[in-house]
Design an enzyme around this catalytic site. Sequence first.
Site, mmCIF file in Angstrom:
data_model
loop_
_atom_site.group_PDB
_atom_site.id
_atom_site.type_symbol
_atom_site.label_atom_id
_atom_site.label_comp_id
_atom_site.label_asym_id
_atom_site.label_seq_id
_atom_site.Cartn_x
_atom_site.Cartn_y
_atom_site.Cartn_z
ATOM 1 N N TYR A 192 15.044 80.989 -1.244
ATOM 2 C CA TYR A 192 15.000 79.553 -1.369
ATOM 3 C C TYR A 192 14.159 79.180 -0.018
ATOM 4 O O TYR A 192 13.654 78.201 0.255
ATOM 5 C CB TYR A 192 16.041 78.660 -1.287
ATOM 6 N N ASP B 254 23.611 85.631 -9.444
ATOM 7 C CA ASP B 254 22.857 86.503 -8.861
ATOM 8 C C ASP B 254 24.155 87.398 -8.017
ATOM 9 O O ASP B 254 23.552 87.505 -6.365
ATOM 10 C CB ASP B 254 21.995 86.012 -8.005
#
Length: 316
Positions: free
Chosen positions: A15, A149
């Site tokens: 991110y 994840d």
Amino acid sequence: MDKYEKLEKVGEGTYGKVYKAMEKASGKLVALKKTRLEMDEEGIPPTALREISLLQMLSHSLYVVRLLCVEHVLQSTDSISPSPAVSPSPKSNLYLVFEYLDTDLKKFIDSHRKGQNPRPLDPSLIQRFMFQLCKGVAHCHSHGVLHRDLKPQNLLLDKDKGILKIADLGLGRAFTVPLKSYTHEIVTLWYRAPEVLLGSTHYSTGVDIWSVGCIFAEMVRRQALFPGDSEFQQLLHIFRLLGTPTEHQWPGVTSLRDWHVYPKWEPQNLARSVPSLSPEGVDLLSQMLKYDPAERISAKSALDHPYFDSLDKSQF
């Protein structure tokens, strides 16, 4: 952000950039995660706020990396602002301030595989790390949060205390997971559950349990169990070891979006892939790697599995 002195960039997360920094007042090391936010008219999007409050709540577990605070930095736009009708949306950065841990499970496994002194991980250490991982995952699942994840790079270690902590949690929904990270490295598929690889849109806690199983095997083997480099190859790795799944084993599998007719492989003996693992360990691993997600052991049940019987659980 004047409270912090950035020391070095330690990575580009999915991110945004991640920095090692020092809090000037206390001298404490922290990890700063910078996330770019598209502001809407009301300011920070509510989805992002929800994610962050969730992260803050989850990080009360010892086995989740602690989110210490959140700093919102609004970058100033030009002082002469154009007419309100065309005002640009302000650029805004959100810094998530986490406790800093200097290593992760991937680096730890690599240090046992390469270098001057290659050696297996101590079986009792694998057992301790697995117990903490299952505890952390159970904590997230009990609050309705999937990680989606999990991989050795996302498991940070406090080596002195022997503690493993889950990182990179829960931003998946508000910040939508890109398929490539900023550094353009392809996001790894090695820990991805077969239902996700086959295009299932409805998935649940089983996706994390599959990843935990892959991580378990990797600690024992010191190399990945299913190292595929495309979704197709990833499935073939899985099918060659566990057998090609059938409707009988996994009802509905052939109706999943990306199902094709695959070669029919017979299941291999899982114990041969993890030769140094105890029979109880192999049993737990096999329960994490069941094809039908509904049949996979839950993180909470895993804590009571006989594999952990010889562990002194009072220390956790």
